[in-house]
Design a protein around this motif. Structure first.
Motif, PDB file in Angstrom:
ATOM      1  N   SER A  75       0.933  -1.202  -0.001  1.00 48.18           N
ATOM      2  CA  SER A  75       0.105  -0.099  -0.096  1.00 48.18           C
ATOM      3  C   SER A  75       0.855   1.245  -0.147  1.00 48.18           C
ATOM      4  O   SER A  75       0.400   2.351  -0.207  1.00 48.18           O
ATOM      5  N   ASN A  76       2.040   1.177   0.599  1.00 48.70           N
ATOM      6  CA  ASN A  76       2.888   2.469   0.621  1.00 48.70           C
ATOM      7  C   ASN A  76       3.878   2.865  -0.739  1.00 48.70           C
ATOM      8  O   ASN A  76       4.429   3.870  -0.709  1.00 48.70           O
ATOM      9  N   LEU A  77       3.616   1.992  -1.704  1.00 48.04           N
ATOM     10  CA  LEU A  77       4.485   2.119  -2.927  1.00 48.04           C
ATOM     11  C   LEU A  77       3.459   3.372  -3.648  1.00 48.04           C
ATOM     12  O   LEU A  77       2.621   3.521  -3.473  1.00 48.04           O
ATOM     13  N   VAL A  78       4.503   4.262  -4.409  1.00 48.86           N
ATOM     14  CA  VAL A  78       4.030   5.464  -4.874  1.00 48.86           C
ATOM     15  C   VAL A  78       3.804   5.083  -6.296  1.00 48.86           C
ATOM     16  O   VAL A  78       4.636   4.373  -7.106  1.00 48.86           O
ATOM     17  N   ASP A  83       6.011  11.527 -16.267  1.00 50.90           N
ATOM     18  CA  ASP A  83       6.699  12.872 -15.926  1.00 50.90           C
ATOM     19  C   ASP A  83       7.269  12.760 -14.749  1.00 50.90           C
ATOM     20  O   ASP A  83       7.760  13.962 -14.349  1.00 50.90           O
ATOM     21  N   GLY A  84       7.214  11.685 -13.766  1.00 45.61           N
ATOM     22  CA  GLY A  84       7.556  11.696 -12.430  1.00 45.61           C
ATOM     23  C   GLY A  84       6.719  12.210 -11.452  1.00 45.61           C
ATOM     24  O   GLY A  84       7.173  12.196 -10.114  1.00 45.61           O
ATOM     25  N   HIS A  85       5.557  12.709 -11.742  1.00 46.36           N
ATOM     26  CA  HIS A  85       4.538  13.259 -10.766  1.00 46.36           C
ATOM     27  C   HIS A  85       3.912  12.165 -10.226  1.00 46.36           C
ATOM     28  O   HIS A  85       3.131  11.281 -11.000  1.00 46.36           O
ATOM     29  N   VAL A  94       9.671  10.740  -4.523  1.00 46.34           N
ATOM     30  CA  VAL A  94      10.353   9.855  -5.292  1.00 46.34           C
ATOM     31  C   VAL A  94      11.716  10.132  -5.561  1.00 46.34           C
ATOM     32  O   VAL A  94      12.182  11.365  -5.740  1.00 46.34           O
ATOM     33  N   ASN A  95      12.600   9.089  -5.591  1.00 49.12           N
ATOM     34  CA  ASN A  95      14.074   9.410  -5.734  1.00 49.12           C
ATOM     35  C   ASN A  95      14.160   9.936  -7.229  1.00 49.12           C
ATOM     36  O   ASN A  95      13.722   9.234  -8.291  1.00 49.12           O
ATOM     37  N   PRO A  96      14.920  11.122  -7.432  1.00 44.09           N
ATOM     38  CA  PRO A  96      14.770  11.777  -8.683  1.00 44.09           C
ATOM     39  C   PRO A  96      15.709  10.860  -9.703  1.00 44.09           C
ATOM     40  O   PRO A  96      15.227  10.521 -10.933  1.00 44.09           O
ATOM     41  N   ALA A  97      16.729  10.381  -9.321  1.00 43.73           N
ATOM     42  CA  ALA A  97      17.387   9.511 -10.338  1.00 43.73           C
ATOM     43  C   ALA A  97      16.716   8.308 -10.487  1.00 43.73           C
ATOM     44  O   ALA A  97      16.733   7.512 -11.648  1.00 43.73           O
TER      45      ALA A  97
END
Length: 270
Positions: A75-78, A83-85, A94-97
Motif C-alpha cells: 500500500s505504501n508504494l508510490v 513525467d515523475g509526478h 520519489v528518488n529523482p534518479a
C-alpha cells in the motif's frame, strides 16, 4: 524474526479504486523489495525497483523515497507517471534518479514491466572492469551475449541521458552501468528479481575467481552459447522425447521465496 522484533509496516494511503491486478502487482513488487533487503543487495534508501501497472498511461509503482526496503508494503508504494509526478495522493517523495532511469525504460520497452537497479559491492566492482561480466561460471552463462553496457555520465539526474540509456539497453534483459551498478528488466518482479539474484552471484563468483592468482579458464564460445540457450530458449523435445530444460525452475524458486517472506514477515502484503 519474531513478531516482537519485526519492523512495523509503514502505512500507505488507502485507495479503493485499485484493481485486483494492481494489488497483485503491488504485493509482488513489495515482495521484491523485501527480498532485495533480505539478500543484502540494498544501498540504504537508494536504488529502486519499479513495475508498470495496467493501462495506456504507462503509470508505474516505485519505492517511497526515504524508506528502507524492509519497510515497503503493497500500500505504501508510490504510483507515478512518466513525467515523475504522483498520480494519486502520497506523503512520500520519489528518488529523482529512480524516475530518470525507470521512466526512460518503461517508456521505451513494452516488455520491461519491471525494472530493478542495484549498487552492490560485487556489481559495482564488475561495472568498473573493462571486460565486464565474463563467462567464468555457469551462472554467468545465463547472460552470455545478453548484457548491455552504459557508460557513466554522473548521477542519473539529466533527462538528456535517458535516450542514451535506452539506446544502450536495446532489447537486452540486463545492463551493467559502468562505474555505477547493475540493472535488470523482466515481464514481472519475479523475473527481474531472479535475473538480478543470479547476475549478482555471477559478479561475486567472478571477483572471487580473480583473486586466485591464476589465469581464468573460460569455456568456448560454442559452449557458452549452448548454455545460454539452455537457460533461456523455450524447451524443445529431443528425438527421444526428453526435454533438456527446466522451464518451471524460476516459478518454483519464486514460490519458495514468497514462503520465506511469509515466515519472516508477511507485512509486505499490507
Amino acid at each position: 524474526m519474531t513478531a516482537s522484533t519485526r519492523l512495523k509496516a509503514v502505512p500507505g494511503v488507502p485507495a479503493t479504486n485499485r484493481s485486483d491486478e494492481e494489488w497483485r502487482l503491488r504485493r509482488e513488487l513489495a515482495a521484491c523489495y523485501r527480498l532485495i533487503a533480505h539478500f543484502r543487495m540494498t544501498d540504504l534508501i537508494f536504488t529502486h525497483i519499479s513495475v508498470r501497472v495496467p493501462g495506456p498511461e504507462h503509470h508505474f509503482l516505485i519505492n517511497p523515497y526515504g524508506l528502507f526496503f524492509d519497510e515497503i508494503t503493497a500500500s505504501n508504494l508510490v504510483k507515478i507517471g512518466l513525467d515523475g509526478h504522483a498520480v494519486e495522493p502520497t506523503p512520500y517523495p520519489v528518488n529523482p534518479a529512480g524516475f530518470v532511469i525507470h521512466s526512460a525504460i518503461h517508456g521505451a520497452r513494452e516488455d520491461a514491466h519491471c525494472v530493478l537497479h542495484t549498487h552492490t559491492k560485487a556489481g559495482c566492482a564488475i561495472a568498473a572492469q573493462k571486460d565486464g561480466l565474463l563467462p567464468v561460471n555457469q551462472m554467468s552463462m545465463e547472460f552470455y551475449g545478453k548484457v548491455a553496457y552504459h557508460d557513466y555520465e554522473g548521477i542519473a539526474l539529466d533527462l538528456d541521458e535517458q535516450k542514451r540509456l535506452v539506446a544502450d539497453l536495446g532489447t537486452k534483459p540486463v545492463m551493467i552501468l559502468r562505474n555505477h551498478g547493475l540493472l535488470t528488466v523482466g515481464r514481472d518482479p519475479q523475473q527481474a528479481f531472479l535475473r538480478m539474484y543470479y547476475l549478482e552471484k555471477a559478479c561475486e563468483i567472478q571477483l572471487t575467481a580473480q583473486t586466485g592468482g591464476q589465469a581464468l579458464v573460460l569455456p568456448s564460445k560454442d559452449v557458452c552459447e549452448h548454455t545460454e540457450r539452455q537457460f533461456n530458449a523455450p524447451p524443445v523435445p529431443s528425438s527421444d522425447g526428453s526435454v533438456f530444460s527446466d522451464p518451471d525452475g524460476y516459478d518454483l524458486a519464486w514460490s519458495a521465496l514468497l514462503r520465506l517472506l511469509d515466515r519472516l514477515d508477511p507485512t509486505y502484503k499490507d
